[in-house]
Design a protein around this motif. Sequence first.
Motif, PDB file in Angstrom:
ATOM      1  N   THR A   1      38.523  39.904  45.796  1.00 34.85           N
ATOM      2  CA  THR A   1      37.239  39.434  45.396  1.00 34.85           C
ATOM      3  C   THR A   1      36.623  40.248  44.268  1.00 34.85           C
ATOM      4  OG1 THR A   1      36.069  41.272  47.022  1.00 34.85           O
ATOM      5  CG2 THR A   1      36.862  39.087  47.990  1.00 34.85           C
ATOM      6  N   GLU A   2      35.433  39.599  43.750  1.00 32.22           N
ATOM      7  CA  GLU A   2      34.839  40.287  42.541  1.00 32.22           C
ATOM      8  C   GLU A   2      34.275  41.725  42.925  1.00 32.22           C
ATOM      9  OE1 GLU A   2      34.464  40.005  38.761  1.00 32.22           O
ATOM     10  OE2 GLU A   2      35.130  38.554  39.620  1.00 32.22           O
TER      11      GLU A   2
ATOM     12  N   ALA B   1      34.592  47.631  42.276  1.00 25.24           N
ATOM     13  CA  ALA B   1      34.751  49.005  43.032  1.00 25.24           C
ATOM     14  C   ALA B   1      35.997  49.583  42.542  1.00 25.24           C
ATOM     15  CB  ALA B   1      35.079  48.755  44.623  1.00 25.24           C
ATOM     16  N   LYS B   2      37.008  48.888  42.442  1.00 25.23           N
ATOM     17  CA  LYS B   2      38.466  49.420  41.867  1.00 25.23           C
ATOM     18  C   LYS B   2      38.107  50.008  40.364  1.00 25.23           C
ATOM     19  CE  LYS B   2      42.504  50.939  42.439  1.00 25.23           C
ATOM     20  NZ  LYS B   2      42.886  51.881  43.479  1.00 25.23           N
TER      21      LYS B   2
ATOM     22  N   MET C   1      36.070  47.376  30.406  1.00 24.98           N
ATOM     23  CA  MET C   1      37.342  47.033  29.625  1.00 24.98           C
ATOM     24  C   MET C   1      38.094  46.495  30.782  1.00 24.98           C
ATOM     25  SD  MET C   1      39.770  49.395  27.552  1.00 24.98           S
ATOM     26  CE  MET C   1      40.920  49.673  28.956  1.00 24.98           C
ATOM     27  N   LEU C   2      38.235  47.261  32.014  1.00 25.18           N
ATOM     28  CA  LEU C   2      39.054  47.020  33.053  1.00 25.18           C
ATOM     29  C   LEU C   2      38.758  45.756  33.591  1.00 25.18           C
ATOM     30  CD1 LEU C   2      39.181  50.471  34.650  1.00 25.18           C
ATOM     31  CD2 LEU C   2      40.989  49.485  33.862  1.00 25.18           C
ATOM     32  N   LEU C   3      37.618  45.385  33.696  1.00 30.61           N
ATOM     33  CA  LEU C   3      37.190  44.086  34.287  1.00 30.61           C
ATOM     34  C   LEU C   3      37.406  42.977  33.392  1.00 30.61           C
ATOM     35  CD1 LEU C   3      33.944  45.347  36.175  1.00 30.61           C
ATOM     36  CD2 LEU C   3      36.161  44.451  37.364  1.00 30.61           C
ATOM     37  N   ASN C   4      37.410  43.103  31.950  1.00 33.21           N
ATOM     38  CA  ASN C   4      37.617  42.174  31.133  1.00 33.21           C
ATOM     39  C   ASN C   4      39.132  41.973  30.631  1.00 33.21           C
ATOM     40  OD1 ASN C   4      34.860  40.884  31.120  1.00 33.21           O
ATOM     41  ND2 ASN C   4      34.468  42.729  29.980  1.00 33.21           N
TER      42      ASN C   4
ATOM     43  N   LEU D   1      44.237  44.740  37.150  1.00 33.69           N
ATOM     44  CA  LEU D   1      43.144  45.134  38.382  1.00 33.69           C
ATOM     45  C   LEU D   1      43.554  44.447  39.605  1.00 33.69           C
ATOM     46  CD1 LEU D   1      41.082  47.544  37.674  1.00 33.69           C
ATOM     47  CD2 LEU D   1      39.329  45.972  37.650  1.00 33.69           C
ATOM     48  N   GLU D   2      43.448  43.171  39.507  1.00 37.58           N
ATOM     49  CA  GLU D   2      43.670  42.369  40.642  1.00 37.58           C
ATOM     50  C   GLU D   2      45.163  42.675  41.419  1.00 37.58           C
ATOM     51  OE1 GLU D   2      43.571  38.393  38.941  1.00 37.58           O
ATOM     52  OE2 GLU D   2      41.553  37.938  39.019  1.00 37.58           O
ATOM     53  N   MET D   3      46.055  42.874  40.314  1.00 37.45           N
ATOM     54  CA  MET D   3      47.310  43.025  40.999  1.00 37.45           C
ATOM     55  C   MET D   3      47.312  44.453  41.973  1.00 37.45           C
ATOM     56  SD  MET D   3      50.408  42.259  41.700  1.00 37.45           S
ATOM     57  CE  MET D   3      51.030  40.914  40.609  1.00 37.45           C
TER      58      MET D   3
END
Length: 454
Positions: free
Chosen positions: A375-376, A381-382, A400-403, A409-411
């Motif tokens: 989830t977003e 949070a990660k 930067m991590l979220l973009n 990050l998802e993995m």
Amino acid sequence: MNVTVEKLDAKKVKLEVTLEAAKLTEAIQKSYKKNVKNLNVQGFRKGKAPLALIKQFYGVEVLFDDATDFLLNESYPKALAEADVKAIDYPQIDIKQMEEGKEFIYTAEVEVYPEFDLPEYKGLAVEKPVYVVTENEVDHELEHLVERNGRIESKGEGAVVEMDDIAVINFDGKVDGVQFEGGQGENFELTIGAKMFIGDFEDQLIGLKAGDKKVVKVTFPEDYQAEEVKGKDAEFDVEILDIKSKEYPEVDDEFASEVSEFETLEELKASIREGLTQDAENRGKNELNSNLIKALAEKAEIDVPNAMVETSIDRMVRDFEQRIQQQGISMDMYLQMTGQDKTTIRDMFRDNAMNVVKNDLLIEAIMEKEGITATEEELVAKAEEIAKMYGAQMEELKEMLLNSNKKELEMEVTTAKVFALLEEHAVLTEVEKSTAHNHGHDHEDHDHEGHDHE
């Protein structure tokens, strides 16, 4: 466009793609526009000769290379999508028909995600390591802190050289009365007992004072690297310039307040204990995850595609190269020093890469079967958790991590969910282990890490 698929084996397919003649005509036109400026036809300014004359003068085949590229670049991704083929490598292309006015036909052989039966992943029986932190380990960490805060000071007038002291020396070495390369030094700081010099060189300085001079006699070993001195007797004229020792602070509340944010020694020790406990939990968690995926992998039969293994090896070699560069060694230097070549280096990582790919395939298969997603909120949070570790640029790093790194990050989030699921349904046997003697060591990467494929 017409696409047919032939399954060659569990990890390779062959697509045959047929494009209508009009598509080839269109691609030849594009190739003509790209190349006409380089094709000269008498009576026309450069770049102005019409297509019909270019064909007559040079033959239409002169335009085929670029026309082929245009057709493949446009049609191949669409062909994969239409055939629902998940390719993992560049295809091996074979042009079957390319003739103006006729259909353009080619085949593409490509490695694909392998088909395999996902074994039962609930109820895995594995060991769960539980690392216990002892007071001795807390004291051990405290000793390291004391050592790091030691001060090197001159021992002063009248002091003599003792074991573990630092003797500041000038030295001039000779073999058969002749100086040799590397045998001279000034203001050299020699730690007594560190065995930096050959034989009992350092021992012969014990008991000397600042200002003393001595001829130190040693014999070079028979296997010494420098040919000119191996196995020979040498004499060193040594002068003691200064004697230093490392002074360590008293371990008390004052020490704690100087080296940390804490006011008392007990608070500092509590913080060390907390850090060691967190490290122990992380280590136990990583080992449990490794045990879980290993147990599952042993039950799975997967014909791992070579392309995925090679991609995994690429990453491991890059990581290895970065690690040795941090020690000041280039890859070329390393190969020269070890007598290896790039092939042997790649082979060194091959088994581990096979395991990483196999484990990743299993993890992704579980994600798909269980419908595991991130989830977003979980991604944010990660990202915050990772950014916190770097302090100052926390907000920028999080963005930067979220973009830019959202896929990685998802993995990370979804992989953690898979391991939580495996653990929840596993049959666990707790095994108590000690973390003693493991501080400061880098633990090896676990086989489930590394997700190399897209």
